[in-house]
Every structure is written in C-alpha cells, then in structure tokens.
Design an enzyme around this catalytic site. Sequence first.
Site, PDB file in Angstrom:
ATOM      1  CG  ASP A 257      -2.221   0.905   1.066  1.00  0.00           C
ATOM      2  OD1 ASP A 257      -2.321   1.619  -0.162  1.00  0.00           O
ATOM      3  OD2 ASP A 257      -2.991   0.913   2.045  1.00  0.00           O
ATOM      4  NE  ARG A 316      -2.388   7.091  -5.230  1.00  0.00           N
ATOM      5  CZ  ARG A 316      -3.138   6.065  -4.244  1.00  0.00           C
ATOM      6  NH1 ARG A 316      -2.869   5.565  -3.222  1.00  0.00           N
ATOM      7  NH2 ARG A 316      -4.294   5.704  -5.143  1.00  0.00           N
TER       8      ARG A 316
END
Length: 438
Positions: A257, A316
């Site tokens: 993640d 990100r």
Amino acid sequence: MRTPTCHARVISSLVGGTALVLAVTGTATAHPVHRAAPDRQVLPAEDGWAAYGTGTTGGAAADPAHVYTVTTWEQFKAALADGGSAPKIVRVKGTIDADGPGCDAFAVPGYDFAAYLKTYDPAVWGRARNLDGEPDDSPEGLRRASAARQDASVKANVPADTTVIGVGRDAGFKGASLQIKGVDNVIVRNLAFESPLDCFPQWDPTDTADGNWNSEYDSAVVHGSTHVWMDHDTFTDGEHPDSTLPSYYGRIYEQHDGELDIVKGADYVTASWNVFEDHDKTILVGNSDGAATAAVDRGHLKVTLHHNLFRNLVERAPRVRFGQVDSYNNHFVAGDGFSYSYGIGTESQLVAEHNAFTLPDGALAGSILKKWKDAPVTAGDNYVNGRPTDLVAVHNAQVPGEILRSGAGWTPVLRTGVDRPQAVPGLVGHCAGAGHLR
C-alpha cells in the site's frame, strides 16, 4: 535563500517539560551552550506545519522511567503501551522484524489461495459485483479472517507525546505498520522502513474495467492525528519490489500500500529529510473525494514536505485532496515506470516551490503534475534536469486535455530556510534518510 548546509536549524531541548537552551547548528553556529541528544530534540520553531500552534515535542519531556530501548517487535509494542499517558521515548536498536511468523502462520484453517483464485476468476465470477457480501466460510471470508490475523500482528499504535527514534545508522522496521491514530504530538526519526507485504490482498472485480488486487498496511499512517514530525526516515520496498510480485487475472498481485499516508482529518504534519524510494503509491494526503470524507478533511490536512528524496517512484509524491500542502526543496528522481509526482485532487491547495527534478530521457516535464480534479496549484522556482521550468505551463502545453490553474491561494510562512533548487540534489543526497541524523 541560504547557503546550503545539512541541518541549518534551531534545536531546543526539553527535559521535564522545561525548555533549557537553544543551539544553532550549521555554518553560522556561534558558541552553542547546549545541544539536546537526538532522542530529546524537538521540532524547531517555524519548521513546517507541525510547528503551528503548540509545536511538536514528542516525548522530549519523558522522565527516565519512560525511556525505553527495544530490539524486538514485542518489546516495541510493549513500550508503546506502557506508562499510560506519560510522555515517552522509544529507542529502536537494530532492525526489528514485525512479520517474523510469515504468511503461513497468519492463514486461518481452511484458507486456500488456489480455491480463492478458482472461485473469483472473472470468467466465473464476472466483473459486475465485488466480494463484500461473501459469507465467512467462503474463500473471501477465510481471506478476511486471515488478513485480520496479520493486521493484529503487524500494526503498532503510537500514543500521544511520544518520540520513536532509531539508534545509530542501522535501526528500523521490516514489515511494520506504525499507526499514528487519533493522537497529538508524535516524532518518528532515523528509522528505515521496509514496506509491509500484505499476505492476503483482496480481489475487487469492480476496481477499474479490469479489476484490481488491493492491499493494506502503510509503513506509517497519520490518521486523524495532529502535530506529527517524520524526520530522517527511509521508506522502501526492500527485498520485495513490485517487479518481484506475480500476476493473477492479468493484474499484478499488489501486496504493497502506501509508504506514508496522511488521512481522516490529520493536521499539522512535517515530513523532512526523508527518503522515499522504489515504490508505487507513495504518499496520500486525503484518501477519498466522498461527501463524508470531505466533512472530515475540509480545513485540515496541513502538511509540509521539505528536503526529501523521492527516487524511483511511480506516483503520489504526494497525491493531495483538500489539504494545504507546502512542498519545497525536495529532489525527485524518476525511474522506469514513472507516472507523476504531484497529484492535484479535490479542493487541494498545493504549493510546490524550489524543488529539483531529475527525469530520464523520454520522460516529459508535463507529467510531473497530474490533474485528478480541478484545483489551483502554485509551482514556482522549480528546476527540471538543471533548468528552470514552469511546471504548470509545461503541463498545460504537454497535456492540453487537463488544464491546471495557477495560484493555490495561500503563501507558506512556516519555513526555517529555503535552499537554492540547484543545490538541492547534492544536499538531499548527502543528508536525507535514516542513518544521517546528526
């Protein structure tokens, strides 16, 4: 702008809750009276959003009874839980393996991955419904139960008024997920994090047209917490990069993640002098566009990112929703698979200034910014491959279907000093990451 130097900053020492003296480090140091030991250093005044209001002192006021040195995951979790609400310092020595038992030890009786793949094969299950309604005795239900075992094992809750700090140059965690959840005043420094490997990712047939494997466990998550300082840490996938992961149903079996996620109304966070490398979805600021999330996040998610190295990432760095994020003096080094650095999301107000970007041949400067939703962005004095570049203008020229607006609507003031972007690659390369705390 200042003359570049590692740690040209003011450090205050707190013992027993009382500020003793100030010591200035860097090229202009003049007769410092006292310098705190690293485990009692606090965030300097004006050093990003975490300095706002009460500032961030972590466990600097801890008495000797609440200073712990740990070498195992069990000792670490016990230290965090000990002492109630008293300020504490937890010193991590060596590399602590939070995932020692391995995936087989987490699997509940009856869980069979081959049965899971057979049951939810898109050729059998289809792509129109997810697996949320599957009963407990189904392959998905057994996966959920197995995942819950891993969840309880690899997560550690960091309480308020705590400093977690690595001792020396080789301290860190393998497979751990630090949960900084619903607390105030936390410092995490000088630690190397090897990303947790989710043993039981969930297949979601409805996630994109092709479906996706979705995983849990960020290396660190700031969830509804305030005044958090992440400094001189290193985040990486370590021995399990995505390139080593298999594919099923034509999609990568994603077992990672985020590296550092800041979500659910978290506020006043500074991340400085860290290394984020060899990862896909790196930093998420705000995790959803939905109305319920907006009610929690709107007006919060104030984050500063400075003097960090972002290397060989896909995306990100960060992706932002709602928050006022100040990102300056960072070095971004793109590698194979690079998608974008800054994700511009719902109601975000990103300021990205005085940064350096190193792109490989063929990578477009216009891809540094990615428009997810319409929101203004300030991007000035940034250098791409050594040349000054207007990131908004080049994005709009190269990606005309996703026009961005300039002007985030606010001006950051919580900065201890700004280095010339041309000097940032050398400065960050020599000073950022675990093992470089002085």
